[in-house]
Design an enzyme around this catalytic site. Structure first.
Site, PDB file in Angstrom:
ATOM      1  N   TYR A 118      16.893  -4.086   9.429  1.00 36.15           N
ATOM      2  CA  TYR A 118      15.681  -4.739   9.268  1.00 36.15           C
ATOM      3  C   TYR A 118      15.979  -6.186   9.013  1.00 36.15           C
ATOM      4  O   TYR A 118      15.312  -6.963   7.733  1.00 36.15           O
ATOM      5  CB  TYR A 118      14.674  -4.016   7.802  1.00 36.15           C
ATOM      6  CG  TYR A 118      13.750  -4.607   8.167  1.00 36.15           C
ATOM      7  CD1 TYR A 118      12.112  -4.684   9.029  1.00 36.15           C
ATOM      8  CD2 TYR A 118      12.872  -4.285   7.117  1.00 36.15           C
ATOM      9  CE1 TYR A 118      10.940  -4.741   8.628  1.00 36.15           C
ATOM     10  CE2 TYR A 118      11.464  -4.739   6.410  1.00 36.15           C
ATOM     11  CZ  TYR A 118      10.623  -4.287   7.247  1.00 36.15           C
ATOM     12  OH  TYR A 118       9.129  -5.193   6.980  1.00 36.15           O
ATOM     13  N   ARG A 123      10.325 -12.141  10.888  1.00 36.08           N
ATOM     14  CA  ARG A 123      10.007 -10.699  10.674  1.00 36.08           C
ATOM     15  C   ARG A 123       8.514 -10.087   9.786  1.00 36.08           C
ATOM     16  O   ARG A 123       8.339 -10.872   9.694  1.00 36.08           O
ATOM     17  CB  ARG A 123      10.531 -10.542   9.445  1.00 36.08           C
ATOM     18  CG  ARG A 123      10.843  -8.736   9.593  1.00 36.08           C
ATOM     19  CD  ARG A 123      12.336  -7.951   8.443  1.00 36.08           C
ATOM     20  NE  ARG A 123      11.622  -8.271   6.934  1.00 36.08           N
ATOM     21  CZ  ARG A 123      12.912  -8.070   6.521  1.00 36.08           C
ATOM     22  NH1 ARG A 123      14.038  -7.286   6.112  1.00 36.08           N
ATOM     23  NH2 ARG A 123      11.691  -8.586   4.862  1.00 36.08           N
ATOM     24  N   ASP A 124       7.911  -9.325  10.412  1.00 35.63           N
ATOM     25  CA  ASP A 124       6.636  -9.028   9.486  1.00 35.63           C
ATOM     26  C   ASP A 124       5.770 -10.089  10.362  1.00 35.63           C
ATOM     27  O   ASP A 124       5.022 -10.334   9.105  1.00 35.63           O
ATOM     28  CB  ASP A 124       6.648  -9.444   7.819  1.00 35.63           C
ATOM     29  CG  ASP A 124       5.269  -7.486   7.449  1.00 35.63           C
ATOM     30  OD1 ASP A 124       5.682  -7.096   8.152  1.00 35.63           O
ATOM     31  OD2 ASP A 124       5.362  -7.702   6.202  1.00 35.63           O
ATOM     32  N   SER A 130       6.475  -8.648   4.185  1.00 35.71           N
ATOM     33  CA  SER A 130       7.663  -8.729   4.136  1.00 35.71           C
ATOM     34  C   SER A 130       8.509  -9.548   4.828  1.00 35.71           C
ATOM     35  O   SER A 130       9.139  -9.640   5.737  1.00 35.71           O
ATOM     36  CB  SER A 130       8.221  -7.108   4.919  1.00 35.71           C
ATOM     37  OG  SER A 130       8.078  -5.930   3.546  1.00 35.71           O
ATOM     38  N   ASP A 169       8.242  -1.590  12.523  1.00 38.88           N
ATOM     39  CA  ASP A 169       6.853  -2.444  13.103  1.00 38.88           C
ATOM     40  C   ASP A 169       7.246  -3.792  13.616  1.00 38.88           C
ATOM     41  O   ASP A 169       5.990  -4.303  14.550  1.00 38.88           O
ATOM     42  CB  ASP A 169       6.544  -3.225  12.052  1.00 38.88           C
ATOM     43  CG  ASP A 169       6.213  -2.662  10.513  1.00 38.88           C
ATOM     44  OD1 ASP A 169       6.222  -1.115  10.628  1.00 38.88           O
ATOM     45  OD2 ASP A 169       5.625  -2.364   9.605  1.00 38.88           O
ATOM     46  N   TRP A 217      -1.772   3.420  14.824  1.00 38.08           N
ATOM     47  CA  TRP A 217      -0.915   2.032  15.214  1.00 38.08           C
ATOM     48  C   TRP A 217      -1.091   1.828  16.828  1.00 38.08           C
ATOM     49  O   TRP A 217      -2.077   1.771  17.770  1.00 38.08           O
ATOM     50  CB  TRP A 217       0.133   1.467  14.759  1.00 38.08           C
ATOM     51  CG  TRP A 217       0.615  -0.012  14.587  1.00 38.08           C
ATOM     52  CD1 TRP A 217      -0.345  -0.862  16.001  1.00 38.08           C
ATOM     53  CD2 TRP A 217       1.094  -0.903  14.266  1.00 38.08           C
ATOM     54  NE1 TRP A 217       0.257  -2.225  15.751  1.00 38.08           N
ATOM     55  CE2 TRP A 217       1.661  -2.364  14.634  1.00 38.08           C
ATOM     56  CE3 TRP A 217       2.074   0.067  12.726  1.00 38.08           C
ATOM     57  CZ2 TRP A 217       2.136  -2.851  14.496  1.00 38.08           C
ATOM     58  CZ3 TRP A 217       2.731  -1.142  12.514  1.00 38.08           C
ATOM     59  CH2 TRP A 217       2.958  -2.512  12.859  1.00 38.08           C
ATOM     60  N   TRP A 317      -1.633  -0.208   4.116  1.00 33.62           N
ATOM     61  CA  TRP A 317      -0.336  -0.010   4.453  1.00 33.62           C
ATOM     62  C   TRP A 317       0.606  -0.175   3.205  1.00 33.62           C
ATOM     63  O   TRP A 317       1.641  -0.117   2.433  1.00 33.62           O
ATOM     64  CB  TRP A 317       0.247  -0.793   5.370  1.00 33.62           C
ATOM     65  CG  TRP A 317       0.069  -2.149   5.041  1.00 33.62           C
ATOM     66  CD1 TRP A 317      -0.978  -2.522   6.108  1.00 33.62           C
ATOM     67  CD2 TRP A 317       0.424  -3.219   4.397  1.00 33.62           C
ATOM     68  NE1 TRP A 317      -0.769  -3.613   5.900  1.00 33.62           N
ATOM     69  CE2 TRP A 317       0.020  -4.729   4.855  1.00 33.62           C
ATOM     70  CE3 TRP A 317       1.790  -3.488   3.805  1.00 33.62           C
ATOM     71  CZ2 TRP A 317       0.793  -5.696   4.626  1.00 33.62           C
ATOM     72  CZ3 TRP A 317       1.873  -4.688   3.426  1.00 33.62           C
ATOM     73  CH2 TRP A 317       1.450  -5.923   3.103  1.00 33.62           C
ATOM     74  N   LYS A 345      11.698   4.999   4.471  1.00 37.25           N
ATOM     75  CA  LYS A 345      11.223   4.367   2.292  1.00 37.25           C
ATOM     76  C   LYS A 345      11.847   4.599   1.666  1.00 37.25           C
ATOM     77  O   LYS A 345      11.350   5.735   1.313  1.00 37.25           O
ATOM     78  CB  LYS A 345      10.062   3.759   2.716  1.00 37.25           C
ATOM     79  CG  LYS A 345       8.599   3.569   1.636  1.00 37.25           C
ATOM     80  CD  LYS A 345       9.211   2.413   1.765  1.00 37.25           C
ATOM     81  CE  LYS A 345       9.064   0.919   0.078  1.00 37.25           C
ATOM     82  NZ  LYS A 345       8.874  -0.496   0.994  1.00 37.25           N
ATOM     83  N   GLU A 349      10.352   1.648  -3.891  1.00 34.33           N
ATOM     84  CA  GLU A 349      10.456   0.566  -4.204  1.00 34.33           C
ATOM     85  C   GLU A 349       8.993  -0.567  -3.479  1.00 34.33           C
ATOM     86  O   GLU A 349       8.611   0.468  -2.596  1.00 34.33           O
ATOM     87  CB  GLU A 349      11.368   0.378  -2.408  1.00 34.33           C
ATOM     88  CG  GLU A 349      12.827   0.844  -2.788  1.00 34.33           C
ATOM     89  CD  GLU A 349      13.601   0.346  -2.605  1.00 34.33           C
ATOM     90  OE1 GLU A 349      14.108  -0.445  -1.312  1.00 34.33           O
ATOM     91  OE2 GLU A 349      14.951   0.589  -2.731  1.00 34.33           O
ATOM     92  N   ASP A 351       5.734  -1.989  -2.046  1.00 32.51           N
ATOM     93  CA  ASP A 351       6.011  -2.520  -0.725  1.00 32.51           C
ATOM     94  C   ASP A 351       5.283  -3.904   0.048  1.00 32.51           C
ATOM     95  O   ASP A 351       4.974  -4.764   0.940  1.00 32.51           O
ATOM     96  CB  ASP A 351       4.654  -1.557   0.576  1.00 32.51           C
ATOM     97  CG  ASP A 351       4.805  -0.371   0.233  1.00 32.51           C
ATOM     98  OD1 ASP A 351       5.344   0.199   1.402  1.00 32.51           O
ATOM     99  OD2 ASP A 351       3.904   0.695  -0.064  1.00 32.51           O
TER     100      ASP A 351
HETATM  101  C1  BGC Z   1      10.814  -4.213   2.165  1.00 26.68           C
HETATM  102  C2  BGC Z   1      12.514  -4.320   2.131  1.00 26.68           C
HETATM  103  C3  BGC Z   1      12.426  -3.264   1.563  1.00 26.68           C
HETATM  104  C4  BGC Z   1      12.206  -2.362   2.429  1.00 26.68           C
HETATM  105  C5  BGC Z   1      11.933  -1.061   1.452  1.00 26.68           C
HETATM  106  C6  BGC Z   1      10.269  -3.404   3.150  1.00 26.68           C
HETATM  107  O1  BGC Z   1       8.968  -3.747   2.560  1.00 26.68           O
HETATM  108  O2  BGC Z   1      10.730  -6.157   2.938  1.00 26.68           O
HETATM  109  O3  BGC Z   1      13.121  -5.713   1.413  1.00 26.68           O
HETATM  110  O4  BGC Z   1      14.279  -3.018   1.943  1.00 26.68           O
HETATM  111  O5  BGC Z   1      10.773  -2.023   1.760  1.00 26.68           O
HETATM  112  O6  BGC Z   1      12.225  -0.452  -0.066  1.00 26.68           O
END
Ligand code: BGC
Length: 396
Positions: A118, A123-124, A130, A169, A217, A317, A345, A349, A351
């Site tokens: 990733y 990105r994103d 992200s 994504d 999606w 999301w 995921k 952590e 989003d």
């Molecule tokens: C973040 C990453 C992270 C991943 C897992 C993504 O949304 O951008 O930095 O490693 O989630 O938590």
């Protein structure tokens, strides 16, 4: 999961570290993690029947730190169990490739280490939370400083099995969000980068799944064929790599596996989407992929889909409030095309940040159904973790 609309060091395994019982002979120490000989994953079979997703040491440490903050002993005991759930490790920057070697050290032969690739340039592209370190155009850095580095580490550990989710994504964004300048300017880099990743990570000890978003999606009638074409094109541009098994769905997502009628089946536009749950999506998108000439088995992220009915809109999301951990990783999915339910995921952590003054603030993380306060994407949120735990289905 996003969518807007429409060297081996002399490592000891945990087992080897346990004190030998005086009555049983001590197992020979492994010179390194993994198996005693090279692993070959057969991508024409479901490798999850043979290998279990590894509870990686990085997530284990995050969970252990979380446990230390919980005063309720019952909740703490439950939280501890989360550390034993197999979860993917995200290599989300060049610097974080540094997480890989330590994570390989304790993977026993019967486990497979899940990794998320990733770090595409730009990105994103349809969101902000992200946005990555590489800018549009920095494809050479992606190849040489990111993919090549990971390839050399995976090659140095031929006795360990790896499962890869490739660039969540990214291709779905090219299918539905090319109207955005950020996505149209990222498109050539995404296509070249994904093909490069698939071609170079095609190693015998690796099995790959290319990300296909989720049912809300690419599951729309109008998106199925273009979506399958986009993924199949990347696969073919990579030289049809043998170790690509298919696609990943629901990564960092919230959709139920088989709720019926589906969560959004009462919405006014529901008639344009037959993929109202991930089970239907895997079957439907799987056939579209087969017609497009790409392998079509799937893995599905069930890490945070234990509770449904929380999102105001299907495309919401970010840090969905009220969510709970979902089904633990297993190869018993009940659908031949679905190899396994996995946790991609790492629950706990974030989003994306809810701080509207941050450069990576995305308005989705400020919506009514998003949990607040939330830190930057990828950063631990203790309160969110404890919520996922309390709401887990099945419970811990
Ligand atoms: C973040 C990453 C992270 C991943 C897992 C993504 O949304 O951008 O930095 O490693 O989630 O938590």
């Amino acid at each position: 999961m996003k969518l807007s609309q429409s060297a081996a060091l002399a490592a000891l395994t945990a087992t080897a570290l346990a004190a030998p019982s005086p009555t049983t002979p001590q197992a020979p120490r492994q010179a390194s993690a993994g198996c005693s000989s090279a692993v070959t994953l057969d991508a024409s079979t479901n490798v999850w029947k043979k290998y279990t997703l590894h509870p990686n040491s990085y997530y284990r440490k995050e969970v252990e730190a979380a446990v230390a903050q919980i005063s309720d002993p019952d909740l703490a005991a439950k939280a501890k169990k989360v550390a034993d759930v197999g979860t993917f490790l995200w290599l989300d920057s060049i610097e974080n490739i540094g997480k890989l070697e330590p994570a390989i050290q304790d993977v026993p032969c019967e486990n497979i280490l899940g990794l998320v690739i990733y770090d595409l340039p730009g990105r994103d592209c349809a969101a902000k939370a992200s946005n990555g370190e590489l800018k549009v155009g920095e494809i050479d850095r992606y190849k040489t400083e990111y993919i090549d580095k990971i390839v050399s580490i995976l090659k140095a550990h031929p006795n360990t099995a790896f499962a890869l989710v490739i660039e969540p994504d990214s291709l779905p964004n090219l299918v539905t969000n090319s109207n955005l300048d950020t996505c149209s300017s990222s498109a050539s880099g995404y296509r070249e980068g994904v093909a490069y990743a698939l071609k170079n990570l095609n190693l015998p000890n690796v099995i790959m799944y290319l990300d296909a978003g989720h049912g809300g999606w690419l599951g729309w009638d109008a998106n199925l064929q273009p979506g399958a074409q986009e993924l199949a094109k990347a696969y073919k541009n990579a030289g049809s790599p043998k170790q690509l098994r298919g696609f990943s769905t629901n990564v960092a997502g919230w959709n139920s596996w088989d709720q019926s009628p589906g969560e959004f089946s009462q919405a006014s536009d529901a008639k344009y989407n037959k993929c109202q749950n991930e089970k239907i999506y895997v079957s439907t998108f799987g056939s579209a992929l087969q017609s497009a000439g790409m392998p079509n088995h799937a893995i599905v992220d069930t890490g945070r889909n234990g509770v449904t009915g929380l999102r105001k809109e299907w495309g919401d999301w970010c840090n969905v409030n009220g969510a709970g951990f979902g089904v633990r990783p297993t190869s018993n999915t009940g659908l031949e095309l679905a190899d396994a339910f996995v946790w991609v995921k790492p629950g706990g952590e974030s989003d994306g940040t809810s701080d509207s003054s941050s450069p990576r603030y995305d308005s989705f993380c400020g919506k009514d159904d998003a949990f607040k306060p939330s830190p930057e994407a990828g950063t631990w949120n203790e309160a969110y973790f404890e919520m996922l735990l309390k709401n887990a289905v099945p419970s811990f």
